[in-house]
Design an enzyme around this catalytic site. Structure first.
Site, mmCIF file in Angstrom:
data_model
loop_
_atom_site.group_PDB
_atom_site.id
_atom_site.type_symbol
_atom_site.label_atom_id
_atom_site.label_comp_id
_atom_site.label_asym_id
_atom_site.label_seq_id
_atom_site.Cartn_x
_atom_site.Cartn_y
_atom_site.Cartn_z
ATOM 1 N N HIS A 60 27.989 14.954 10.517
ATOM 2 C CA HIS A 60 26.731 14.323 10.696
ATOM 3 C C HIS A 60 25.875 15.511 11.572
ATOM 4 O O HIS A 60 26.305 15.928 12.711
ATOM 5 C CB HIS A 60 26.601 12.913 11.055
ATOM 6 N N THR A 108 24.243 14.987 14.042
ATOM 7 C CA THR A 108 24.333 14.872 15.546
ATOM 8 C C THR A 108 25.724 15.167 15.957
ATOM 9 O O THR A 108 25.485 15.192 17.219
ATOM 10 C CB THR A 108 24.160 13.241 15.805
ATOM 11 N N LYS A 109 26.523 15.693 15.133
ATOM 12 C CA LYS A 109 27.664 16.328 15.913
ATOM 13 C C LYS A 109 27.747 17.741 16.126
ATOM 14 O O LYS A 109 26.642 18.442 16.039
ATOM 15 C CB LYS A 109 28.835 15.850 14.779
ATOM 16 N N ASN A 110 28.834 18.143 16.642
ATOM 17 C CA ASN A 110 28.990 19.544 17.078
ATOM 18 C C ASN A 110 29.003 20.725 16.077
ATOM 19 O O ASN A 110 28.075 21.701 15.955
ATOM 20 C CB ASN A 110 30.146 19.972 17.960
ATOM 21 N N ILE A 116 27.988 20.852 11.904
ATOM 22 C CA ILE A 116 27.322 19.918 11.003
ATOM 23 C C ILE A 116 27.321 20.377 9.422
ATOM 24 O O ILE A 116 27.229 21.596 9.112
ATOM 25 C CB ILE A 116 25.930 19.638 11.588
#
Ligand SMILES: Cc1ncc(COP(=O)(O)O)c(C=O)c1O
Length: 378
Positions: free
Chosen positions: A180, A182-184, A186
């Site tokens: 997603h 918001t992750k590292n 993406i």
């Protein structure tokens, strides 16, 4: 006024190129060449025998109870301090999430409270490694063995995290990661199912392909493909995988940058912890984390909310995190609580996450740190 957002998705610059390659390849549905590249890389990186891209971490989590044939009424032990999908994936199959409290230090499932929560209906323990800092996996694996339970990992935060040298995501028979935005690493929306138990290899492909044996058909193992089991459409388009591949190629740089930001926060804010104003994340010995998020724990909710308000007045956007699932309407309807969840409730009220994104400049981070200092001193 300066504005520092909580998150800012990072693009490496190669995403458009790879998406246009995917289009030129004329294979933009699932399981094209970019999907294969990403899966191979993940499989090697995690030393996992099978990795299948999914359209989200949620999708991969939903595959856990289907693959392991969990039935209505089966209980799954998990933290309440986690994202909705950890529980919802099981509730969709009629299973009952049993919420257990978390540890004060890591905010992960408290391994010492699991045994009391086990009943004859318990079938699995689903851990979630908060912020990519590992749960106490030795103890959890022992308990699972003793009571013959599945271990699943919600490893949404965990790419590049390990416990005693072993990558997170490689402990559970099944694990799920998230890409997603918001992750590292993406791809907008995106995820992967990690299959560490070979008993699920064939079924995982069937469940992900709408319950059909399409994979076996493509390999020439059957002469037509048909509906053979329960399933859904869990695979992403190769366009998504093309985006992800650009990210994976830069994974090391992204990881290094996030660690630099994490360490800078930690060292700059340590004096405030030493003076008793707040608490910083705890990384137990033997855990390598992913620098996925940086949180502070304030003394109480009023202090946390005051901190958020003051940051916002200065154009900085810190955010709180999970609302405990056991206190949410669906958690009350579908879940069960084992014991008191005091640490969970406190963490939910006292925690805030500071802005953190790959392109965060030193000046921006200095501004966040100085603002925090001003708020504490005011
Ligand atoms: C612990 C955890 N699990 C699962 C998810 C869901 O991930 P996705 O958006 O890829 O479905 C999240 C989302 O942030 C999460 O924090």
């Amino acid at each position: 006024m300066t504005t520092i957002t909580f998150n800012r998705p990072y693009a490496t610059g190669k995403e458009f190129d790879y998406i246009s390659h995917a289009i030129q390849n004329m294979h933009i549905s699932g399981d094209g060449s970019f999907t294969k590249k990403c899966q191979n890389w993940l499989s090697e990186h995690l030393s996992a025998p099978q990795v299948l891209l999914t359209h989200s971490c949620t999708a991969a989590l939903e595959m856990f109870p289907i693959l392991t044939n969990l039935k209505a009424g089966d209980e799954v032990i998990m933290p309440s301090y986690t994202f909705v999908s950890t529980a919802n994936a099981f509730v969709l199959r009629g299973c009952v999430p049993v919420f257990v409290d978390i540890r004060e230090d890591t905010l992960n499932l408290d391994e010492n409270l699991i045994e009391e929560a086990i009943t004859e209906k318990t079938k699995a323990i689903c851990v979630m490694h908060y912020g990519g800092i590992s749960c106490e996996m030795d103890k959890i694996m022992q308990l699972a063995k003793k009571y013959d339970l599945h271990v699943f990992e919600d490893a949404a935060h965990c790419l590049f995290s390990s416990y005693k040298g072993k990558q997170l995501g490689s402990f559970g028979s099944l694990s799920a990661v998230s890409f997603h935005e918001t992750k590292n690493i993406i791809s907008g929306e995106g995820g992967a199912l990690i299959v560490n138990d070979e008993n699920y290899f064939d079924k995982a492909q069937i469940v992900r392909q709408k319950g059909t044996n399409r994979e076996a058909f493509l390999r020439g193992e059957v002469d037509k493909y048909t509906w053979v089991d329960v399933g859904s459409s869990y695979l992403p388009s190769d366009i998504i995988a093309a985006f992800l591949w650009a990210q994976i190629e830069h994974a090391e740089q992204i990881n290094a940058k996030r660690h630099k930001i994490w360490e800078t926060y930690f060292h700059a804010l340590k004096p405030f912890e030493d003076q008793g104003f707040l608490r910083l994340p705890v990384v137990p010995e033997g855990c390598q984390h992913s620098a996925h998020l940086f949180y502070l724990l304030m003394k109480d909710e009023a202090q946390r909310d005051h901190m958020i308000e003051k940051f916002r007045e200065k154009g900085i956007q810190p955010v709180f995190h999970y609302i405990p699932l056991h206190s949410a309407p669906a958690g009350q309807k579908y879940g069960k609580v084992a014991g008191e969840l005091e640490v969970t409730e406190k963490a939910s009220k006292c925690l805030l996450r500071l802005p953190m994104f790959v392109e965060m400049t030193e000046e921006q981070q200095d501004y966040v740190i100085k603002t925090l200092q001003e708020i504490i001193e005011s």
